[in-house]
Scaffold this motif. Structure first.
Motif, PDB file in Angstrom:
ATOM      1  N   VAL A  97       0.866  -1.294  -0.171  1.00 16.77           N
ATOM      2  CA  VAL A  97      -0.004   0.076   0.133  1.00 16.77           C
ATOM      3  C   VAL A  97       1.050   1.146   0.157  1.00 16.77           C
ATOM      4  O   VAL A  97       1.940   1.353   0.698  1.00 16.77           O
ATOM      5  CB  VAL A  97      -0.960  -0.035   1.080  1.00 16.77           C
ATOM      6  N   GLU A  98       0.608   2.176  -0.875  1.00 24.84           N
ATOM      7  CA  GLU A  98       1.329   3.401  -0.910  1.00 24.84           C
ATOM      8  C   GLU A  98       0.125   4.475  -0.563  1.00 24.84           C
ATOM      9  O   GLU A  98      -0.657   4.778  -1.572  1.00 24.84           O
ATOM     10  CB  GLU A  98       2.039   3.443  -2.351  1.00 24.84           C
ATOM     11  N   HIS A  99       0.112   5.122   0.578  1.00 28.62           N
ATOM     12  CA  HIS A  99      -0.846   6.097   0.709  1.00 28.62           C
ATOM     13  C   HIS A  99      -0.207   7.311   1.563  1.00 28.62           C
ATOM     14  O   HIS A  99      -0.076   7.173   2.831  1.00 28.62           O
ATOM     15  CB  HIS A  99      -1.931   5.457   1.948  1.00 28.62           C
ATOM     16  N   GLY A 100      -0.027   8.404   0.888  1.00 27.81           N
ATOM     17  CA  GLY A 100       0.643   9.414   1.442  1.00 27.81           C
ATOM     18  C   GLY A 100       1.820   9.190   2.035  1.00 27.81           C
ATOM     19  O   GLY A 100       2.763   8.596   1.382  1.00 27.81           O
ATOM     20  N   PRO A 101       2.022   9.465   3.211  1.00 30.56           N
ATOM     21  CA  PRO A 101       3.211   9.212   3.991  1.00 30.56           C
ATOM     22  C   PRO A 101       3.521   7.963   4.526  1.00 30.56           C
ATOM     23  O   PRO A 101       4.602   7.315   4.986  1.00 30.56           O
ATOM     24  CB  PRO A 101       3.520  10.195   4.868  1.00 30.56           C
ATOM     25  N   LEU A 102       2.427   7.012   4.337  1.00 34.34           N
ATOM     26  CA  LEU A 102       2.465   5.676   4.875  1.00 34.34           C
ATOM     27  C   LEU A 102       2.528   4.644   3.806  1.00 34.34           C
ATOM     28  O   LEU A 102       1.511   4.584   3.033  1.00 34.34           O
ATOM     29  CB  LEU A 102       1.056   5.334   5.676  1.00 34.34           C
TER      30      LEU A 102
END
Length: 214
Positions: free
Chosen positions: A184-189
């Protein structure tokens, strides 16, 4: 100097993770520290959360070092976090292992559950189905990564009985007729179900891509 903290909460291939980030950040002069100290984990440019073993045991270890709050505060401030293997799983709402339902960090909806494949654990190299224009998988569109796990998020739902909702930045992998979230690539996470530190040149490039965001 760019700094990366590898969170030591009693779980994961800690030394392997440290060495992998050191190698990936060598050209940028990245300093890597293994720590359980909240202030150090908060102040680092990047935080890596590893994880190996049972979901509930990892959550207990994470809470013991105030890891949930560290992750939450970093994300509120837009500071990068990378979870690996069970370090990814604990970011979801809950996990079910051996009939035990455990609460996770709740950063994403979804339940970590047993894979529905003829043979588990899922162990070895496999491809991923990454979304278009992914920063995480830049230059890695046709690569394979190393997996070792029996559990994963097989569906992405807002609620246990809710409508399936798959946001951008979710990567899937197929195994034994089943499918699960592999990154998962979700903003800073960011997070990966596979092990970048065991994935050779492909894993190194992925870590380099993450370091470039710090």
């Amino acid at each position: 100097m760019t700094t990366v903290a590898v969170l030591d909460y009693g779980s994961g291939n800690l030394r392997s993770a440290v060495r992998a980030v050191e190698r990936a950040g060598e050209s940028r002069g990245v300093e890597v520290v293994l720590t359980a100290d909240a202030a150090t984990a908060m102040s680092a440019d990047g935080l890596l959360v590893p994880g190996v073993g049972a979901f509930e045991a990892c959550m207990q270890g994470l809470r013991a070092v105030d890891g949930e709050r560290i992750i939450e505060r970093r994300l509120i401030a837009g500071r990068p976090v990378l979870g690996i293997c069970v370090g990814m799983q604990i970011l979801f709402a809950e996990g079910i292992e051996h009939g035990v339902r455990s609460t996770g960090c709740g950063e994403w909806p979804g339940t970590v559950e047993h894979l529905q494949a003829p043979i588990v654990p899922h162990m070895g190299w496999n491809t991923v189905q990454s979304p278009a224009q992914s920063r995480m998988f830049e230059g890695l569109e046709d690569e394979r990564f190393y997996f070792v796990h029996s559990y994963g998020v097989r569906d992405w739902k807002l609620e246990p009985e809710g409508t399936a909702f798959v946001p951008p930045g979710v990567t899937w992998t197929s195994y034994g007729g089943d499918r699960f979230v592999s990154a998962v690539e979700h903003g800073p996470l960011w997070a990966t179900q596979f092990h970048p530190e065991k994935s050779g040149d492909a894993g190194r490039r992925l870590l380099e891509n993450w370091i470039a965001t710090l």
